[in-house]
Design a protein around this motif. Sequence first.
Motif, short mmCIF file in Angstrom:
data_model
loop_
_atom_site.label_atom_id
_atom_site.label_comp_id
_atom_site.label_asym_id
_atom_site.label_seq_id
_atom_site.Cartn_x
_atom_site.Cartn_y
_atom_site.Cartn_z
N ARG A 273 1.08 -1.22 -0.17
CA ARG A 273 0.24 0.42 -0.21
C ARG A 273 0.51 1.32 0.04
N ALA A 274 2.07 1.40 1.10
CA ALA A 274 2.35 2.68 0.85
C ALA A 274 3.45 2.39 -0.77
N ARG A 275 3.56 1.71 -1.17
CA ARG A 275 3.93 1.53 -2.79
C ARG A 275 3.34 2.14 -3.61
N ALA A 276 2.12 1.62 -3.32
CA ALA A 276 0.76 2.36 -4.33
C ALA A 276 0.61 3.46 -3.91
N SER A 277 0.63 4.04 -3.10
CA SER A 277 0.77 5.53 -2.95
C SER A 277 1.33 6.61 -3.04
N PHE A 278 2.36 5.54 -3.15
CA PHE A 278 3.88 6.67 -3.64
C PHE A 278 3.60 7.04 -5.51
N ASP A 279 3.33 5.59 -5.92
CA ASP A 279 2.89 6.06 -7.27
C ASP A 279 1.30 7.21 -7.30
N GLU A 280 0.32 7.31 -6.46
CA GLU A 280 -0.93 8.03 -6.84
C GLU A 280 -0.39 9.26 -6.26
N ILE A 281 1.08 9.32 -5.50
CA ILE A 281 0.88 11.16 -5.23
C ILE A 281 2.19 11.67 -6.61
N MET A 282 2.77 10.77 -7.03
CA MET A 282 3.82 11.52 -8.01
C MET A 282 2.53 12.06 -9.86
N ALA A 283 1.38 10.52 -9.39
CA ALA A 283 0.87 10.72 -10.88
C ALA A 283 -0.14 12.13 -10.39
N LEU A 284 -0.84 12.24 -8.83
CA LEU A 284 -1.12 13.37 -8.90
C LEU A 284 -0.52 14.69 -9.23
#
Lengths: 468, 468
Positions: free
Chosen positions: B404-415
């Motif tokens: 989940r940490a890795r997924a959130s990290f990617d979502e923040i970059m996409a945002l």
Amino acid sequence: MIMSRIEAPRDEDTGNLVDRLLTGLPAGSVLSDPDVTASYATDMASFCPAGAPAVVVLPRTVEEVQHVLRVATELRVPVVPQGARTGLSGAANATDGCVVLSLVRMDRILEIDPVDRIAVVEPGVVNATLSRAVAAHGLAYPPDPSSWETCTIGGNIGTASGGLCCVKYGVTAEYVLGLDVVLADGRLMSTGRRTAKGVAGYDLTRLFVGSEGSLGVVVRAVLALKPEPPRQLVLAAEFPSARAACDAVCAIMAGGHVPSLLELMDRTTVRAVNALTGMGLPETTEALLLAAFDTHDPAADLAAVGALCEAAGATEVVPADDLAESELLLQARRAALPALEAVKGTTMIDDVCVPRSRLGDLIEGIERIAGKHRLTIGVCAHAGDGNTHPTVCFDASDPDESRRARASFDEIMALGLELGGTITGEHGVGVLKKEWLAREIGPVGLELQRQIKQVFDPLGILNPGKLF
Amino acid sequence: MIMSRIEAPRDEDTGNLVDRLLTGLPAGSVLSDPDVTASYATDMASFCPAGAPAVVVLPRTVEEVQHVLRVATELRVPVVPQGARTGLSGAANATDGCVVLSLVRMDRILEIDPVDRIAVVEPGVVNATLSRAVAAHGLAYPPDPSSWETCTIGGNIGTASGGLCCVKYGVTAEYVLGLDVVLADGRLMSTGRRTAKGVAGYDLTRLFVGSEGSLGVVVRAVLALKPEPPRQLVLAAEFPSARAACDAVCAIMAGGHVPSLLELMDRTTVRAVNALTGMGLPETTEALLLAAFDTHDPAADLAAVGALCEAAGATEVVPADDLAESELLLQARRAALPALEAVKGTTMIDDVCVPRSRLGDLIEGIERIAGKHRLTIGVCAHAGDGNTHPTVCFDASDPDESRRARASFDEIMALGLELGGTITGEHGVGVLKKEWLAREIGPVGLELQRQIKQVFDPLGILNPGKLF
């Protein structure tokens, strides 16, 4: 080596070229009358060869620029990008049979954002137009080349131009955050960012700045802005020698002062300005130094700097009483180049920059070179940056004097390199100094630069014969 | 594609490699004990794979660096340049069988010149060492990454690092005037200048800044210095929401203010700092904003900015009374990352930068992402630059939480990209974000970047597997 791939097109080729260009450009944007195209052949540099353009195009959109580059790639025709042609190195000079790609009609300011402190502009926006537009928002676009009333942002980016304010505010390169560029084959690429910071990948934005249209055509720029500073107050100091004025420059900079302008005019320049403008500057001075501050208390800063000037031997130190008097002094400085041009009809303007600690050595060396060649060479300098514009005044109709002018020009560059400097502080390499580039950057650097050119422009159609 | 040319050397190869290295390096500069070399495998990034180095070399001279590169070229062995390994993107991580080229022993300050306002340094000089040395001359080297007490100038150049002062003083790139670089094949090249200005040829200096050791090895740098500013005075403002704090940031910047620091810590970060340091920051605040000025009258500037904070909804505005109180507030900010690391043992530190006008949208989006993934994400930000460090706090021994940490990290970059920002404001791409680089710069930009890499490093031996 790049030139060798290009052949000057024959007349039927030109007809074909114009026809192909007209498939993607309105008729009024394609000029092929030779009398008209000839008027686009050069920028403002002396001694730089130029060819006859086959055609001049004046696109208004990114798509039109892409079309021009696609046609040029297809037909292997050289493309010479141009702004207002105020450049001083021949970088915008046409080559025989080229397409001159003038960006002056792409002149829209697309965005000014006071929170993000950025402007987004097309390349044909005039520097002064942008400066005035952002001032209305309390912002400043600092880079201010002498030609700021006519030169374009695209030209400023292509030549990485400087100006009077650089000693405090830096050069054009420091204000370019992101670019849209049309590549040689017509593809569109975005580089950089519209954020304050950003380090994703190699800095291609900075690679385009100063590349003189040899890597791609800038069609949009994101520029950083600063809050508008207070108006600057100027001081004039007279010195008994250029060396003493340079000592004052060193003392000012070593003393931690941050002037918004620190300019030097030698006696030749001062007299030329008086002759042109009747301004009544002090003709007995060997060097006039102008210092300015745009701080909260400029009078206090000027007093401190005035004391340093006196300690360095200034015979007279006159701080301007008000903004009007300050503006007059700046007008004198801005008149320097036209004034020197009036001395003998023609000038060669050099652009040697040395570490400011070596400025006195450079100016004394220039005096020696002028004496040796029996020439009038006026020196005005962005002294705070160590950036001089030694200006050879000569009669172009006199072959011997012209030869001596060219020889002195080369000797001044050699001296600049010897003193740890560069052949060009802000005017660029173009045609004028391409033999000198190798001498400055060395064979390894030159080889890598050529290979980078090859990556962006494998057919060698973008502004061939410039830089290398 | 570059990786494919490299094969991990077999054991006999390592013996041969070490022998060849020892022909041009003293024995104490070549480390091949696997326990020792393993300790050079990584920088400080999480989630970044690293290989086992074959050997670590610690040269002291330019010639020794050239020798290492010549041997590596000859044997087709990858070379991973390293500074203090404080980087946060895995750019300094070893690859299997590589030569780790640590520059930390090249740590001499060669020159400090108060007139030319430059320093000439070797790459292993620690940032804080240089800062203190130039301060003794009344000068400042502004770039101040959080790791400034340990990180090296060479690493700062390789990663184009930023810091707290960037909102006023800019990033590392703006202070690098010239470089000496050893190329992949061992040739030495000089780029740039030691003058204030200079535009001779393409800007290769800037190309090396942020290139993460993938184009060449910096062995000497000419850095620009500034006069030392007055000590800064800091104000702390408490806000009922991150959005209100971001509104204040926008009002401050739109108002033409030039703070020397403008930092934001969210509630998670404030609580973490209190837990680690016992500092007693206000725990009920949703966002704490720190603003500083190093001007002639910082108290007046803080008063103006304080009023803007109140207008944006600040519940409490506390200007520091003196320098000691200011320093305490800065210590709180500097403790943010270690404090967040202490929350759950492991952190993933992001580095998304958006136009500052979109900072509120980014931080609210991060809160949504944290909620969705049931994660603790603390946000501290160089708010004046729009540069956030959302820091995911997680238990690395919990596979689901790690995912989940890795997924959130990617979502923040996409945002961040969606908001017009960049995936990295100052930490770089390294291994951590290489899948994201293409998404930010697009296929055309990526192709050109790869071709530039090819020009400088045709064999692909320099820090392979990073950036692309």
